[in-house]
Design a protein around this motif. Structure first.
Motif, mmCIF file in Angstrom:
data_model
loop_
_atom_site.group_PDB
_atom_site.id
_atom_site.type_symbol
_atom_site.label_atom_id
_atom_site.label_comp_id
_atom_site.label_asym_id
_atom_site.label_seq_id
_atom_site.Cartn_x
_atom_site.Cartn_y
_atom_site.Cartn_z
ATOM 1 N N THR A 113 0.827 -1.211 0.000
ATOM 2 C CA THR A 113 0.000 0.000 0.000
ATOM 3 C C THR A 113 0.868 1.271 0.000
ATOM 4 N N ALA A 114 1.949 1.275 0.858
ATOM 5 C CA ALA A 114 2.841 2.448 0.919
ATOM 6 C C ALA A 114 3.564 2.662 -0.408
ATOM 7 N N HIS A 115 4.010 1.588 -1.038
ATOM 8 C CA HIS A 115 4.698 1.702 -2.316
ATOM 9 C C HIS A 115 3.770 2.264 -3.392
ATOM 10 N N GLU A 116 2.532 1.823 -3.394
ATOM 11 C CA GLU A 116 1.577 2.340 -4.374
ATOM 12 C C GLU A 116 1.339 3.829 -4.171
ATOM 13 N N LYS A 117 1.266 4.260 -2.889
ATOM 14 C CA LYS A 117 1.086 5.693 -2.618
ATOM 15 C C LYS A 117 2.301 6.500 -3.101
ATOM 16 N N MET A 118 3.520 5.961 -2.876
ATOM 17 C CA MET A 118 4.737 6.673 -3.289
ATOM 18 C C MET A 118 4.789 6.789 -4.810
ATOM 19 N N GLU A 120 2.331 6.859 -6.785
ATOM 20 C CA GLU A 120 1.309 7.831 -7.192
ATOM 21 C C GLU A 120 1.839 9.257 -7.014
ATOM 22 N N THR A 121 2.570 9.502 -5.897
ATOM 23 C CA THR A 121 3.158 10.834 -5.664
ATOM 24 C C THR A 121 4.177 11.175 -6.742
#
Length: 535
Positions: A113-118, A120-121
């Protein structure tokens, strides 16, 4: 935990199957034993002829069967309990493993989940920068397009005028180029004519060099007429070119023994005055070899110092004498210069009277070139020892200030001068040496030796070469240091008059650097007198 239910259920079914299978096997075995046992006993007894009580035997058999049945039952209970225990342990292990798997799964899902957010940023930042770059690119392209358009329009408007200006300028440059080409051609023709003359002279001189009947004295007279070059015109260059050929011819004839030492020496002096030092060194070397006089040697040593090399006379393969140059590295050149000055001091330490002023003047010139290495002091020590030895004083090596002179000290040189005449020029050069050093009691020593020179000159014949040089040069030296009137009074006290018309041509060799040094002193004195007094 749902993925653990199926393995546990399968384990329990396996345990139940093992227990029931064992119970069925046990029941079947006991029944068959109960039916078949009496029959087997009877048949065994009949064969053996023994009478057996069947009922008693059957009871014994039943007792045995019961004991065996109890044993089997106990074993079955033990196996069942062990299997259940194993199943419980496995179940507990599966539960623990399942919990660890759930924890790892949770952590993995959090990282994803954290990797997907990064990502996306980053996509958002990249999109923002891309838009900014497109904006700047559009602006730059617009500015560049406008600038190019303006430049093209300006070039289009000025092109006709520029073409006309370039055409006019090209015409002017072409005319100038043609004029320069014409001038260069004329200069080249003049140079060609000059080289033709030099080539003609060289061809003639080559023939003269090989001539066995050439007169070396005429060659000397030609070189002696040149003197020091004052300009670099065509006539001077051609004359010096010819002088070199003539000097080489004198050298070649000198090696053949066809030229006396005095002519070799005079030719060397003339070559040195003409600034042809290499040829002068060759001639001085031959003169010193033919007649090792002090004047010959001092000229050779001075030229060795000036050039940093020397010539040695050796025999060629055909037995003829030849000059072999000796020079090379800087260290070797320094050694040649050092040895040349030391040898010059030794030669001048017992200079003969005839033309002694030339010997002392040459030594002065050499000392001036190495004055930073104690040249003046070494010259003073040597000449003062010579003067005192001639006056009958004993000389010791402690009187010399330089270590090299103490090491080369020879008592024979000084003892052999006792009773020899002291020339006035020797006292005069000693007076100038103290003035040049300029330390300690130099003024007292200068006056002492100047008066001694005047006293000696009063007893010398006017026909000696050194007396006139002492009187003339002594007054110049005194004027150079502001003592002209004082020295003039000393000369008048001894009834000495400075002769007129004396120069280097009529009264021996011009001391050269010595007199030029005095002229510089006199000029500096005049500048000092004209300078305003300090407030």
């Amino acid at each position: 935990m749902s993925f653990l239910r199926l393995p546990v259920f399968a384990l329990l079914l396996s345990l139940l199957s093992i227990s029931s299978g064992y119970a069925d096997t046990k029941g079947t075995t006991l029944e068959s034993v109960a039916v078949q046992a009496p029959q087997q006993i009877d048949s065994s007894a009949a064969r053996s002829g023994v009478k057996v009580d069947a009922e008693l035997a059957f009871r014994a058999l039943e007792n045995s069967e019961k004991a065996f049945s109890d044993l089997v039952e106990n074993l079955n209970i033990t196996i069942t309990f062990g299997g259940a225990l194993i199943a419980i342990v496995g179940l507990v292990g599966l539960v623990l493993i399942g919990r660890q798997g759930d924890k790892h799964k949770t952590e993995l899902e959090a990282k994803i989940t954290a990797h997907e957010k990064m990502n996306e940023t980053r996509r958002e930042e990249f999109e923002t920068k891309r838009k900014e770059f497109e904006t700047r690119l559009t602006e730059s392209y617009g500015q560049l397009s406008t600038d190019v358009k303006e430049r093209l329009e300006a070039l289009h408007s000025m092109l006709p005028e520029e073409i006309e200006r370039i055409a006019l300028a090209s015409s002017g440059r072409t005319d100038g180029y043609l004029k320069k080409l014409k001038t260069s051609t004329e200069s080249l023709e003049k140079e060609m004519e000059r080289y033709k003359k030099l080539l003609s002279t060289a061809e003639r001189l080559v023939e003269d060099v090989s001539s066995e009947n050439a007169d070396p004295y005429l060659d000397y007279v030609f070189v002696d007429s040149l003197g020091k070059p004052s300009n670099a015109d065509e006539k001077t260059a051609q004359s010096r070119f010819e002088a070199i050929f003539r000097l080489k011819r004198i050298v070649r004839q000198g090696l053949q023994g066809r030229v006396d030492s005095n002519l070799l020496f005079n030719a060397g002096v003339a070559a040195s005055r003409a600034e042809l030092d290499d040829e002068a060194l060759q001639l001085a070397t031959l003169a010193s070899l033919s007649a090792p006089l002090a004047n010959h040697q001092l000229l050779m040593y001075r030229l060795q110092m000036a050039l940093g090399r020397r010539y040695d006379v050796t025999k060629a393969d055909d037995g003829k004498l030849k000059l072999e140059i000796c020079s090379g590295s800087d260290g070797e050149s320094e050694s040649i210069i050092s040895n040349a000055f030391a040898n010059a001091l030794e030669s001048a330490s017992d200079a003969p009277l005839p033309q002694c002023e030339i010997t002392y003047a040459e030594l002065w010139n050499m000392a001036q070139k190495v004055r930073e290495l104690g040249g003046y002091e070494r010259m003073r020590d040597t000449l003062e020892a010579s003067l005192r030895a001639r006056l009958g004083n004993s000389i010791t090596k402690e009187e010399f200030s330089h270590q090299a002179d103490r090491e080369r000290f020879s008592q024979t040189i000084w003892d052999g001068q006792k009773g020899k005449q002291v020339p006035s020029y020797l006292a005069g050069i000693l007076a100038l040496s103290y003035a040049a050093i300029g330390t300690g009691n130099w003024l007292e020593k200068y006056r002492e030796y100047t008066e001694l020179g005047a006293k000696l000159a009063a007893k010398e014949s006017p026909l000696t070469t050194w007396r006139g040089k002492f009187l003339e040069s002594g007054l110049k030296w005194a004027k150079g240091i502001g003592l002209g009137d004082e020295v003039k009074n000393v000369f008048q006290q001894y009834k000495l008059q400075v002769p007129t018309g004396l120069d280097g041509e009529s009264q021996g060799q011009d001391p050269g650097e010595l007199l030029r040094f005095i002229e510089r002193l006199q000029a500096a004195r005049e500048i000092e007198e004209k300078a305003p007094a300090p407030r």
